[in-house]
Motif scaffolding. Structure first.
Motif, PDB file in Angstrom:
ATOM      1  N   ALA A 240     -17.085   2.993  26.442  1.00 61.58           N
ATOM      2  CA  ALA A 240     -17.016   2.023  27.494  1.00 61.58           C
ATOM      3  C   ALA A 240     -18.337   1.560  27.912  1.00 61.58           C
ATOM      4  O   ALA A 240     -19.442   2.483  27.452  1.00 61.58           O
ATOM      5  CB  ALA A 240     -16.434   2.344  28.924  1.00 61.58           C
ATOM      6  N   THR A 241     -18.701   0.198  28.059  1.00 61.56           N
ATOM      7  CA  THR A 241     -19.929   0.076  28.545  1.00 61.56           C
ATOM      8  C   THR A 241     -19.855  -0.794  29.775  1.00 61.56           C
ATOM      9  O   THR A 241     -18.757  -1.207  30.162  1.00 61.56           O
ATOM     10  CB  THR A 241     -20.798  -0.739  27.724  1.00 61.56           C
ATOM     11  OG1 THR A 241     -20.174  -2.225  27.489  1.00 61.56           O
ATOM     12  CG2 THR A 241     -20.742  -0.102  26.370  1.00 61.56           C
ATOM     13  N   ARG A 242     -21.130  -1.010  30.610  1.00 60.81           N
ATOM     14  CA  ARG A 242     -21.007  -1.555  31.929  1.00 60.81           C
ATOM     15  C   ARG A 242     -22.242  -2.539  31.662  1.00 60.81           C
ATOM     16  O   ARG A 242     -22.968  -2.492  31.358  1.00 60.81           O
ATOM     17  CB  ARG A 242     -21.188  -0.403  33.125  1.00 60.81           C
ATOM     18  CG  ARG A 242     -19.981  -0.065  33.651  1.00 60.81           C
ATOM     19  CD  ARG A 242     -20.243   0.657  34.856  1.00 60.81           C
ATOM     20  NE  ARG A 242     -18.918   1.722  35.162  1.00 60.81           N
ATOM     21  CZ  ARG A 242     -19.428   2.768  35.700  1.00 60.81           C
ATOM     22  NH1 ARG A 242     -20.449   3.420  35.831  1.00 60.81           N
ATOM     23  NH2 ARG A 242     -18.242   3.527  36.158  1.00 60.81           N
ATOM     24  N   GLY A 243     -22.231  -3.500  32.714  1.00 61.43           N
ATOM     25  CA  GLY A 243     -23.258  -4.589  32.848  1.00 61.43           C
ATOM     26  C   GLY A 243     -22.593  -5.771  32.791  1.00 61.43           C
ATOM     27  O   GLY A 243     -21.747  -6.157  31.763  1.00 61.43           O
ATOM     28  N   SER A 244     -23.226  -6.837  33.605  1.00 59.50           N
ATOM     29  CA  SER A 244     -22.641  -8.127  33.607  1.00 59.50           C
ATOM     30  C   SER A 244     -23.328  -9.082  32.484  1.00 59.50           C
ATOM     31  O   SER A 244     -23.122  -9.545  31.403  1.00 59.50           O
ATOM     32  CB  SER A 244     -22.403  -8.869  34.839  1.00 59.50           C
ATOM     33  OG  SER A 244     -23.759  -8.969  35.361  1.00 59.50           O
ATOM     34  N   GLN A 245     -24.813  -9.243  32.791  1.00 56.45           N
ATOM     35  CA  GLN A 245     -25.424  -9.943  31.842  1.00 56.45           C
ATOM     36  C   GLN A 245     -26.258  -9.101  30.956  1.00 56.45           C
ATOM     37  O   GLN A 245     -27.383  -9.782  30.368  1.00 56.45           O
ATOM     38  CB  GLN A 245     -26.193 -11.178  32.874  1.00 56.45           C
ATOM     39  CG  GLN A 245     -25.195 -12.093  33.308  1.00 56.45           C
ATOM     40  CD  GLN A 245     -25.927 -13.131  34.198  1.00 56.45           C
ATOM     41  OE1 GLN A 245     -27.116 -13.441  34.163  1.00 56.45           O
ATOM     42  NE2 GLN A 245     -25.070 -14.063  34.687  1.00 56.45           N
ATOM     43  N   ARG A 246     -26.444  -7.826  31.178  1.00 57.92           N
ATOM     44  CA  ARG A 246     -27.249  -6.928  30.321  1.00 57.92           C
ATOM     45  C   ARG A 246     -26.521  -5.627  30.587  1.00 57.92           C
ATOM     46  O   ARG A 246     -25.880  -5.165  31.694  1.00 57.92           O
ATOM     47  CB  ARG A 246     -28.585  -6.895  31.143  1.00 57.92           C
ATOM     48  CG  ARG A 246     -29.431  -5.807  30.556  1.00 57.92           C
ATOM     49  CD  ARG A 246     -30.407  -6.621  29.381  1.00 57.92           C
ATOM     50  NE  ARG A 246     -31.173  -5.452  28.649  1.00 57.92           N
ATOM     51  CZ  ARG A 246     -32.569  -5.509  28.957  1.00 57.92           C
ATOM     52  NH1 ARG A 246     -33.205  -6.220  29.695  1.00 57.92           N
ATOM     53  NH2 ARG A 246     -33.404  -4.321  28.451  1.00 57.92           N
TER      54      ARG A 246
END
Lengths: 1002, 185
Positions: free
Chosen positions: A389-395
Motif C-alpha cells: 500500500a502507499t499513502r499520500g495525496s498529491q505526493r
C-alpha cells in the motif's frame, strides 16, 4: 537557484545558463540542458497531471519518450499550442510556457477526481456496458447525446489548437548505406563501425544529445574514460566525417517496406526565439540499404497497490535525473528493485545525498551483484518483500512493506515514510520499429521478453544492444560495433570495449504484486487508467486473446501505446488464464512510435502548394477581365466572364446569345493533345478508336471515340491528319494523361509490330476557339499563308498556316454548332495571339465565353461530354454515336464487347432530350426519371438527367438524359420527381437546335 | 498585320526566382528549342551534331546542344532558340521517309537551373531519388517527380541541375523550391 533539489554539481546541464519558465502560470527557473520534467523536479514539483479516467494526481514516471503521465501543453502563442507533449522530452528554453492538462479548476483541486468515487462504474468495458441503452429514442441515443459528449469533455487529453498552424514544415528524402536508429552505446558503436568503413551513415536519436543511456551513467568508464567523455569523443569522430549525418532530436517513428523509414526531426521547438521563417520540424523519408535498430529498452513499472502517486518513479528515470540533470527527485527514497538498475539507482541517489530508506527486492531468491555495495553504503536490503500500500495525496508520503506470500497475496507490515519511490521492474526491449517492419518476435524465457526473431522479406536490418536483449554497456557496445560492421558487409573485428562498473541484470519481473486492499488501485496502464482488476475482469468475462483484452479494457491504447504497460498487462492476463505469455499473444505495434504532428506529415502540401494549379497561357488575360474560374482536374478554367452587375445566369445567357448571333472566343488550351507519328500511325489509331482513319485524307479531321476493352466510352476528341504519318489527336481535358498512357501501353504491349510513337503536346499549344457566324471575319485579318474560305477550308479540316506571324495549326471544327475555328499556336505565343483575336472579336460585337457557356452551347446541339453523359457504362450506341463506328472494321479496342448480349439487349439507357412542361423550370442534373406521377418509394428509375441548362437560344430549359429505351420513348411524357413535387417532361431527340447543321456552314 | 506580330512570353516572365545566399539559387534557363525524338538513334545521323546517348539515363551535351536519354527509343533534344528552325529542317530532312518521330515541343516545357552547395538537399525536399554524386553523377538525367509534378532532372555539374518541367507546372515547381529553400542549411 534553479531548483532546491539540485545536486551540488555534476550532470550535463549548464549551471551557468539559467532559464526561466512557467508551469500552470507559476514561474520557475531551470538550467540550459534541462528537460521540463527535470526542471520541475528540481523545483520540487512532482504533481504534473491528472489521470485520464479517475483524475488521480500523477507525477513524472519516466525520463523519456515512454512517459505516460506527464503530458503538458506548451503554448507558443497564436496557433502554436502543442498538446500532449511529454514533459520528459520538452527541452527547456527561456520563456517556456507549459500547462498541465485534464484538470479543472486546477491541478491541485480537480473536480473530476470525483470519478474515483464512481470507479466501479468505470471498470473494464464501461463504454460497452453502461452507455448503450435505452433504445427508446433510437439506436445509441444516450451514447451520442449524453455519455459521449460528457466523457469527451471530462476524460480528455490536451486540447487541439483551433487556429491554423502558422509554422512551416520541411521534408527531406534521403538515402544511406546504413541508418542507425538510436544513439545509445549500441547505436554509437554501430555508427562508428559503419563510418570507419567509409559508408554513408545516418544516425538519429530522439534526444537533443546523442549518447542515450550513457548520458545517465555516473561511474561507468569506457576504454579508460568516463562514459560521458567517451560519448563526446564518439560524436566528434562521427561529426567529422562528411559521409555521416547526425540527427539529434529525431524520432524514427515508422518503418515501412524495403527499408523505408520515416523520421521526425524537431528543429525549433527547443528554441526560445526561433526564426519564424525556419521550419519547425522536418520529415525525413529515408531509404536505407541497411538499418541498424539500436532502440534500447524501456524499464517496466512494478504493479503494486496505488503505485501511481506522484513521487513514484522508474529507477532508470531516477538515475537519469540525478546523474544527467543533477536533480534529486526526493529527500527520502524507497527503492523496489527487481533487477540491477534498482540497486544502481539506490547507489546513485545515495551518492547524491538522497536518504535511501530501504531497497526491497520482490524476487523470492533475488539478489544482485550490487547488493553488497548497497549494504556497504548502509542501506537496508530486503529480499522477497514488496509494497502492499502507499499513502499520500498529491505526493507519496509512505509505503507499506509486505512479505510476498502464496497466491500473490502479501502479508502487510511496517509503513516506511518516504517522498520518493523508485521502481525497477525489469526491462522491455523496444521492438516497436522491428515489429513495424513486419519482423517476427519470439518470446524468450531467458530474457522474459519478446525479442526480434525473423526479419521480414525485403528488409535489410539487424538489431543491436538492449532492443534485442543484449543488456549492459559493454555487451551493447560490442554488439553495436559488430552490427555496424555487418551492415557494411565486413567481418566482425571481434572488437571489445573495456567497461568498468557495468551492470548486467535487467530481466526483472512482470505482472502483478497484488491488487491490494479494497478501494486501492494497482495501475498497469497509467495513461488509460487500466488496473489489475480491469484486466482480471476482462479475463473473467471471457476475453482470451490479448487483442480483445486491449480493446475491452483500452490497455495500451493511449498516446504512449502501452510502452510501459504492455508486458505487465500480458503477464497479468496470462497468469489469470494460467497460460504462458506467448499463448496469450502480443498486441500489434503501429506507427507512429510517438505522436507526430500533422504539419510534419503534410509538409509543404498545404495552401497554394497543396496541389499544383495549372493555368493556361491565356489565363492572365482572363483574370484581368474578372473571369470566374472553375477547377477542371488541376486546371483553372474560365467558367464565365461576368460584366458589371451580372450574375452567372445573366453572364452565361449573354455569352451564349453573342456566340449564336455574332462570335465568341474560348480558351481550349487545356484539351489534351497527343502527336501520333510514324508510318503506322493511321493503323494504330484505327485499332484504338472506333472510327476509321486509314482513309482520312491529309488535312482532314474526324471525331474519334475511344472505348475501353469492356466496350464503354472513356474518351473522345477531334483527330486531325497533319501528314500521311502524323496525326494531331485531341482528348478531353481530364483524359489527357490517361489516354496517353493507354496509347503507350497498347503501342508497347499489344501492337509492338506497329511503327508509331506518341508524344504529349498538350502544353506545346495554346488553343483559341473562335465560334459564331462572324468567326471567319475575326480571323481573316490575322492569318496569312492560309485560305480560310468556306470552299477551301471546309468543316472538319486542318491547315498549317501563320497567325500573328507565328506558325499555327488551324482547325475548322465546332463544338457549338456554329461556324468555328480552333487556332493552335505554340504556347508562349498564346497570350499575344489571344489579345490580337480579342481585338478583332470586339470589332464584331463578340465576347469571350467560359466553360459554362461552352457546356450550354454543345448541349443545345446534343453533343456529349465524356464523364457527364457517360459514366463508364455507356456504349457508343447508347449515346447515339453508333454512326461513328468505322464500317467494316476488323477490330478496335472494345469492339468484341459491343456484341455481348447485355450490350445489345433492349432496355439499355439511351441518350434523349427532355423538355420540361414548364419551360422555365431547369431540371437538376442527377435527378431521376420515372414513368408515373408520385412514384412510391422503391420505384425503379428509368434513368437520370445528365445535363440541364437554361437555353437562351430556345428561350426555355433543356436537358439531356439517359433513359431506358429512350429513343422509343420520344414523344412520350415522363416524370422527374423532386422534393417539391413532380416535374413533367417530354422526351425529344437530343438535338435541340439546328438539327440539319446548317449553321456550321455560315 | 505587322502590328500583330506575337512575341514569345515565358510562363516565368515576371517571376522573381528564389535563392538562398551561398546555399542554392534558382535561375531561368531561358527560352530554348526542344524536340522529342523517338525511334532508332542511328537514324538521326549527324543531323543533331551531338550523338544520342545509348546508355540509359545519360545526356550528351556540346556547343549549346544536348541530347537526353529518356527511354530506349526516346530522347529530349535541346538547343538554343535561335537555332530551332534550322535544326528542325536539318532533323526533318535527315529523318525524311524513315520510321521515326520528331515532335517540336519547344513551348511545352520550361527550363530551370538549380545550383549551389546545398542543391541536393534542396531537390531532395521533393525528389525521392538519391542525388549523391556516386549514384547521380554529372551527365545523368531522368524523368522523375518533384513533389507532385513530373520533371526531367539533369545534372550538368557537381552543384548544378537543370529541371525541365511542363509549362503549367512551372509556377508550382518555383513555389515549391522557394518553400524548400527555407528548409536547407
Amino acid at each position: 537557484m534553479a531548483g532546491l533539489h539540485r545536486t551540488n554539481g555534476g550532470g550535463r546541464v549548464d549551471r551557468t545558463k539559467r532559464l526561466s519558465f512557467t508551469f500552470d502560470g507559476k514561474a520557475y527557473e531551470g538550467f540550459a540542458g534541462d528537460k521540463l520534467a527535470s526542471a520541475l523536479l528540481a523545483n520540487g514539483v512532482h504533481l504534473v497531471g491528472r489521470s485520464y479516467k479517475y483524475h488521480r494526481p500523477r507525477g513524472i514516471l519516466s525520463a523519456g519518450a515512454e512517459e505516460p503521465n506527464a503530458l503538458v501543453t506548451v503554448d507558443r502563442g497564436r496557433g502554436r499550442t502543442a498538446p500532449n507533449l511529454r514533459a520528459t522530452q520538452v527541452e527547456l528554453y527561456d520563456g517556456l510556457v507549459a500547462e498541465s492538462q485534464n484538470r479543472w479548476p486546477s491541478l491541485a483541486y480537480d473536480f473530476g477526481a470525483v470519478n474515483s468515487l464512481f470507479s466501479p462504474l468505470l471498470a473494464a468495458g464501461f463504454y460497452y456496458k453502461t452507455f448503450m441503452g435505452p433504445r427508446l429514442l433510437g439506436s445509441n441515443w444516450a451514447w451520442h447525446k449524453i455519455y459521449e459528449p460528457l466523457i469527451r469533455r471530462a476524460a480528455g487529453l490536451g486540447k487541439a489548437p483551433s487556429l491554423p498552424d502558422p509554422d512551416r514544415y520541411a521534408n527531406r528524402f534521403a538515402h544511406c548505406d546504413v541508418l542507425v536508429i538510436g544513439a545509445g552505446p549500441a547505436g554509437l558503436a554501430a555508427a562508428l563501425a559503419a563510418a570507419e568503413a567509409g559508408a554513408r551513415v545516418i544516425l538519429c536519436d530522439e534526444q537533443a544529445e546523442l549518447g542515450g543511456s550513457l548520458l545517465s551513467e555516473w561511474s561507468v568508464e569506457i576504454d579508460g574514460v568516463p562514459a560521458s567523455s567517451w560519448v563526446d569523443e564518439a560524436v566528434r569522430t562521427l561529426a567529422a566525417s562528411s559521409r555521416v549525418t547526425l540527427l539529434p532530436r529525431t524520432q524514427a517513428f515508422g518503418y515501412f517496406a524495403q527499408n523505408f523509414v520515416a523520421l521526425a526531426e524537431r528543429l525549433t521547438d527547443h528554441l526560445g526565439n526561433p526564426d519564424p521563417a525556419a521550419p519547425r520540424e522536418r520529415l525525413w523519408q529515408v531509404r536505407a540499404k541497411e538499418v541498424v535498430l539500436a532502440t534500447g529498452a524501456i524499464e517496466r513499472p512494478i504493479v503494486f497497490p496505488d503505485n501511481d502517486r506522484p513521487g513514484i518513479m522508474l529507477a532508470d528515470a531516477a538515475r537519469t535525473y540525478v546523474n544527467r540533470y543533477g536533480v534529486r527527485p526526493g529527500l527520502r527514497a524507497v527503492v523496489i528493485a527487481a533487477c540491477d538498475s534498482g540497486y544502481a539507482a539506490a547507489l546513485d541517489l545515495h551518492r547524491a545525498g538522497t536518504a535511501v530508506a530501504m531497497v526491497i527486492d520482490p524476487r523470492a531468491n533475488g539478489d544482485s551483484g550490487l547488493a553488497g555495495s548497497v549494504r556497504a553504503a548502509g542501506i537496508e536490503v530486503q529480499i522477497g518483500a514488496t509494497v502492499t500500500a502507499t499513502r499520500g495525496s498529491q505526493r507519496v508520503s509512505a509505503v507499506q512493506i509486505g512479505r510476498a506470500g502464496t497466491e500473490g497475496r502479501a502479508s502487510t507490515g511496517e509503513w516506511v515514510p518516504c517522498d520518493h519511490v523508485v521502481m525497477a521492474g525489469g526491462w522491455t526491449p523496444s521492438v516497436h520499429l522491428f515489429s513495424q517492419s513486419r519482423g517476427k518476435l519470439a518470446w524468450s524465457d531467458d530474457a522474459q521478453a519478446f525479442l526480434p526473431s525473423a526479419i521480414a522479406p525485403g528488409q535489410a536490418q539487424r538489431s543491436a544492444g538492449a532492443c534485442r536483449g543484449v543488456f549492459g554497456v559493454a555487451a551493447a557496445l560490442d554488439d553495436g560495433f559488430a552490427a555496424g560492421r555487418a551492415a557494411v558487409g565486413r567481418e566482425p573485428l571481434g572488437r571489445t570495449f573495456k567497461v568498468t562498473h557495468d551492470i548486467t541484470d535487467f530481466r526483472g519481473i512482470a505482472g502483478s504484486h497484488g491488487a491490494g486492499a479494497r478501494g486501492s488501485k494497482a495501475f498497469v496502464d497509467f495513461q488509460h487508467d487500466v488496473t489489475v482488476r480491469d484486466l482480471k475482469l476482462a479475463a473473467q468475462e471471457g476475453f482470451r486473446a490479448i487483442e480483445h483484452v486491449k480493446r475491452y479494457t483500452t490497455t495500451g491504447m493511449a498516446t504512449d501505446q502501452g510502452k510501459t504497460s504492455n508486458i505487465n498487462a500480458l503477464a497479468i492476463v496470462a497468469d489469470h488464464l494460467g497460460k504462458p505469455i506467448p499463448e496469450v499473444g502480443l498486441t500489434t505495434f503501429r506507427q507512429p512510435y510517438t505522436p507526430v504532428t500533422f504539419g510534419t506529415i503534410a509538409g509543404a502540401s498545404r495552401g497554394d502548394l497543396f496541389d499544383p494549379v495549372r493555368r493556361t497561357p491565356c489565363d492572365a488575360w482572363a483574370q484581368a477581365q474578372g473571369a470566374m474560374f472553375e477547377d477542371v482536374g488541376a486546371w483553372k478554367r474560365a467558367h464565365y466572364f461576368p460584366q458589371a452587375g451580372e450574375d452567372m445566369h445573366t453572364a452565361v445567357a449573354r455569352e451564349c446569345r453573342t456566340v449564336r448571333s455574332a462570335v465568341g472566343m474560348f480558351d481550349a488550351s487545356t484539351l489534351g493533345k497527343i502527336e501520333v507519328v510514324g508510318p503506322d500511325a493511321a493503323e494504330f489509331l484505327e485499332r484504338l478508336y472506333i472510327n476509321s482513319f486509314q482513309k482520312l485524307g491529309v488535312g482532314r479531321c474526324r471525331y474519334g471515340v475511344l472505348l475501353n476493352e469492356a466496350g464503354f466510352i472513356i474518351d473522345d476528341g477531334v483527330i486531325g491528319r497533319i501528314a500521311a504519318d502524323r496525326f494531331h489527336v485531341t482528348t478531353t481535358t481530364g483524359g489527357a494523361a490517361r489516354v496517353l498512357h493507354m496509347m503507350e501501353d497498347y503501342a508497347q504491349t499489344e501492337f509492338p509490330d506497329l511503327k508509331v510513337w506518341l508524344t504529349s503536346t498538350t502544353e506545346q499549344w495554346a488553343v483559341i476557339a473562335v465560334q459564331g457566324p462572324r468567326a471567319r471575319d475575326v480571323l481573316a485579318p490575322l492569318v496569312d499563308g492560309v485560305d480560310i474560305g468556306a470552299t477551301d477550308f471546309p468543316h472538319m479540316s486542318v491547315k498549317a498556316g501563320r497567325i500573328c506571324g507565328v506558325d499555327a495549326r488551324i482547325f475548322r471544327v465546332s463544338f457549338t454548332g456554329e461556324l468555328g475555328f480552333e487556332i493552335n499556336v505554340p504556347a508562349d505565343f498564346g497570350a499575344d495571339v489571344w489579345e490580337a483575336v480579342w481585338r478583332e472579336v470586339q470589332k464584331h460585337g463578340g465576347c469571350a465565353y467560359g466553360t459554362e457557356s461552352m457546356h450550354v452551347l454543345r448541349a443545345e446541339k446534343g453533343f456529349i461530354i465524356v464523364g457527364q453523359e457517360t459514366d463508364g457504362t455507356v456504349t457508343p450506341d447508347d449515346v447515339g454515336l453508333g454512326w461513328a463506328t468505322g464500317k467494316g472494321k476488323r477490330d478496335f479496342v472494345g469492339m468484341r464487347s459491343l456484341s455481348r448480349p447485355d450490350m445489345v439487349r433492349s432496355g439499355r439507357k439511351q441518350l434523349v432530350g427532355l423538355l420540361t412542361a414548364d419551360p422555365k423550370r431547369v431540371l437538376e442534373e442527377g435527378s431521376q426519371v420515372v414513368e408515373g406521377l408520385r412514384p412510391p418509394a422503391g420505384t425503379p428509375a428509368l434513368g437520370h438527367v445528365t445535363s440541364a441548362y437554361w437555353s437562351e437560344a430556345l428561350g426555355r430549359s433543356i436537358a439531356l438524359a439517359l433513359v431506358a429505351d429512350g429513343r422509343t420513348r420520344i414523344g412520350t411524357r415522363l416524370n422527374v420527381p423532386m422534393p417539391d413535387g413532380d416535374v413533367a417532361v417530354d422526351v425529344v431527340t437530343p438535338v435541340f437546335l439546328d438539327p440539319k447543321g446548317e449553321r456550321l456552314n455560315g | 498585320m505587322a502590328d500583330q506580330i506575337a512575341r514569345r512570353r515565358s510562363v516565368l516572365d515576371g517571376w522573381a526566382l528564389p535563392s538562398r545566399a551561398g546555399l542554392a539559387s534558382l535561375t531561368n534557363a531561358g527560352t530554348a528549342a526542344r524536340f522529342v525524338y523517338r525511334g532508332a538513334p542511328e537514324l538521326v545521323g549527324d543531323a543533331f551534331g551531338v550523338s544520342l546517348p545509348t546508355v540509359p539515363l545519360r545526356a550528351h551535351a556540346q556547343s549549346g546542344r544536348a541530347a537526353l536519354w529518356l527511354g530506349p527509343d526516346e530522347w529530349l533534344l535541346l538547343s538554343a532558340e535561335a537555332d530551332g528552325s534550322t535544326l528542325a529542317v536539318a532533323l526533318s530532312s535527315a529523318l525524311n521517309g524513315k520510321p521515326a518521330a520528331l515532335v517540336d515541343i519547344s513551348h511545352r516545357q520550361v527550363g530551370l537551373i538549380v545550383s549551389g552547395s546545398s542543391v541536393e538537399a534542396l531537390l531532395n525536399a521533393g525528389c525521392s531519388l538519391d542525388l549523391d554524386m556516386t549514384t547521380f553523377p554529372v551527365g545523368m538525367c531522368t524523368r522523375t517527380l518533384l513533389a507532385k509534378a513530373e520533371i526531367v532532372l539533369w545534372r550538368t555539374a557537381g552543384d548544378t541541375f537543370r529541371i525541365e518541367v511542363a509549362r503549367s507546372f512551372a509556377p508550382y515547381i518555383v513555389a515549391l523550391l522557394d518553400e524548400a529553400m527555407h528548409g536547407i542549411a
